[in-house]
Design a protein around this motif. Structure first.
Motif, short mmCIF file in Angstrom:
data_model
loop_
_atom_site.label_atom_id
_atom_site.label_comp_id
_atom_site.label_asym_id
_atom_site.label_seq_id
_atom_site.Cartn_x
_atom_site.Cartn_y
_atom_site.Cartn_z
N TYR A 38 140.92 48.95 -15.59
CA TYR A 38 139.36 49.38 -15.86
C TYR A 38 138.75 49.65 -17.47
CZ TYR A 38 139.58 50.12 -11.00
OH TYR A 38 139.73 49.84 -9.44
N LEU A 39 137.79 49.23 -17.55
CA LEU A 39 136.79 49.15 -18.90
C LEU A 39 135.77 49.97 -18.67
CD1 LEU A 39 136.40 48.46 -21.70
CD2 LEU A 39 135.60 46.42 -20.99
N ALA A 40 135.51 51.03 -18.96
CA ALA A 40 134.40 51.87 -18.82
C ALA A 40 132.90 51.06 -19.56
CB ALA A 40 134.25 53.20 -19.62
N LYS A 41 132.08 50.94 -18.50
CA LYS A 41 130.81 50.10 -18.88
C LYS A 41 129.83 51.18 -19.30
CE LYS A 41 127.44 47.10 -17.03
NZ LYS A 41 127.75 45.56 -16.63
N ILE A 42 129.81 50.87 -20.75
CA ILE A 42 128.64 51.84 -21.63
C ILE A 42 127.66 51.18 -21.58
CG2 ILE A 42 128.57 53.44 -23.55
CD1 ILE A 42 131.48 53.59 -23.24
N GLU A 43 126.47 51.52 -21.28
CA GLU A 43 125.08 50.86 -21.32
C GLU A 43 124.21 51.56 -22.23
OE1 GLU A 43 124.33 50.10 -17.52
OE2 GLU A 43 125.12 47.96 -17.42
N LEU A 44 124.07 52.78 -22.03
CA LEU A 44 122.85 53.91 -22.52
C LEU A 44 123.27 54.31 -23.88
CD1 LEU A 44 121.69 55.40 -19.37
CD2 LEU A 44 120.75 53.46 -20.53
N HIS A 45 124.81 54.54 -24.10
CA HIS A 45 125.30 55.39 -25.31
C HIS A 45 124.68 56.71 -25.64
CE1 HIS A 45 127.01 51.25 -26.37
NE2 HIS A 45 125.93 50.88 -26.15
N THR A 46 124.46 57.41 -24.32
CA THR A 46 123.90 58.79 -24.64
C THR A 46 125.12 59.72 -24.11
OG1 THR A 46 123.03 58.75 -22.31
CG2 THR A 46 121.60 58.02 -23.81
N PRO A 47 124.95 61.11 -24.61
CA PRO A 47 125.79 61.99 -24.32
C PRO A 47 125.99 62.16 -22.72
CG PRO A 47 124.34 62.80 -26.13
CD PRO A 47 123.89 61.40 -25.53
N GLU A 48 124.86 62.07 -22.25
CA GLU A 48 125.11 62.19 -20.46
C GLU A 48 125.77 61.21 -19.82
OE1 GLU A 48 121.73 64.29 -22.60
OE2 GLU A 48 122.04 62.25 -22.50
N GLU A 49 125.56 59.85 -20.32
CA GLU A 49 126.16 58.82 -20.05
C GLU A 49 127.80 58.94 -20.03
OE1 GLU A 49 126.24 53.87 -19.71
OE2 GLU A 49 125.71 55.01 -21.76
N ILE A 50 128.24 59.33 -21.28
CA ILE A 50 129.64 59.55 -21.61
C ILE A 50 130.12 60.55 -20.69
CG2 ILE A 50 131.10 60.18 -23.30
CD1 ILE A 50 129.98 57.14 -23.51
N ALA A 51 129.41 61.80 -20.77
CA ALA A 51 129.77 62.96 -19.74
C ALA A 51 130.05 62.32 -18.39
CB ALA A 51 128.94 64.09 -19.95
N GLU A 52 129.23 61.68 -18.06
CA GLU A 52 129.25 61.29 -16.48
C GLU A 52 130.40 60.40 -16.16
OE1 GLU A 52 128.73 60.10 -12.54
OE2 GLU A 52 127.92 61.61 -13.42
N LEU A 53 130.60 59.33 -17.23
CA LEU A 53 131.98 58.53 -17.20
C LEU A 53 133.21 59.45 -16.93
CD1 LEU A 53 130.49 55.52 -19.31
CD2 LEU A 53 131.10 55.42 -16.83
N PHE A 54 133.26 60.38 -17.84
CA PHE A 54 134.47 61.27 -18.09
C PHE A 54 134.52 62.00 -16.65
CE2 PHE A 54 134.40 61.58 -23.06
CZ PHE A 54 134.93 60.27 -22.96
N GLU A 55 133.38 62.29 -16.29
CA GLU A 55 133.58 63.15 -15.02
C GLU A 55 133.79 62.10 -13.76
OE1 GLU A 55 133.67 66.21 -12.87
OE2 GLU A 55 133.15 66.36 -14.95
#
Length: 153
Positions: A38-55
């Motif tokens: 898997y490759l994390a799909k990062i679109e917004l580049h916000t702290p909230e998005e990164i935290a959600e992907l890590f969660e």
């Protein structure tokens, strides 16, 4: 009795192999393996998005009794999220950095940062945690991983 069982098995095998591929019965392996990467799909580049992907990745860790069993999820950072990991920003983004370090330690994720972004924004490699891998160019790294069969996470 034994001979007739072998004969039946032989007949089924020959018959099965003579069918076109589309007509062959579906079978599943005795041991299921998830060979997807898997490759994390990062679109917004916000702290909230990164935290959600890590969660989301963390939930996989919980589901595997505390250990990753497959390939780590690749996180290729090449936007403003790179700066969340800089030492000077650690107090503000401590929860994100600590979660990334934990998930990396258990091989659930693999964080890679774009060297081009670092150079353009004058961020020294030593300003990032040691678990982060530096890649020459983030978009090219993502393309390479997709070509290797990585799918969006």
């Amino acid at each position: 009795m034994q001979f007739s069982r072998y004969l039946t098995l032989l007949w089924l095998t020959v018959f099965s192999l003579s069918l076109p591929a589309a007509e062959r019965p579906e079978t599943s392996p005795a041991i299921a393996t998830d060979s997807l990467s898997y490759l994390a799909k990062i679109e917004l580049h916000t702290p909230e998005e990164i935290a959600e992907l890590f969660e989301r990745a963390s939930k996989l860790l919980e589901g595997e009794n505390g250990y990753s069993l497959g390939s780590p999820i690749a996180f290729v950072l090449h936007g403003p999220e790179v700066e969340y990991f800089a030492k000077m920003n650690y107090p503000e983004f401590k929860s994100i950095v600590d979660k990334a370090a934990q998930l990396d330690a258990f091989r659930v994720i693999d964080v890679r940062v774009c060297n081009t972004y670092l150079r353009i924004h004058n961020i020294d490699r030593s300003a990032l945690p040691p678990f982060i891998e530096i890649v020459p160019y983030g978009p090219a790294e993502e393309k390479k991983l997709k070509e290797k069969g990585y799918v969006d996470f």
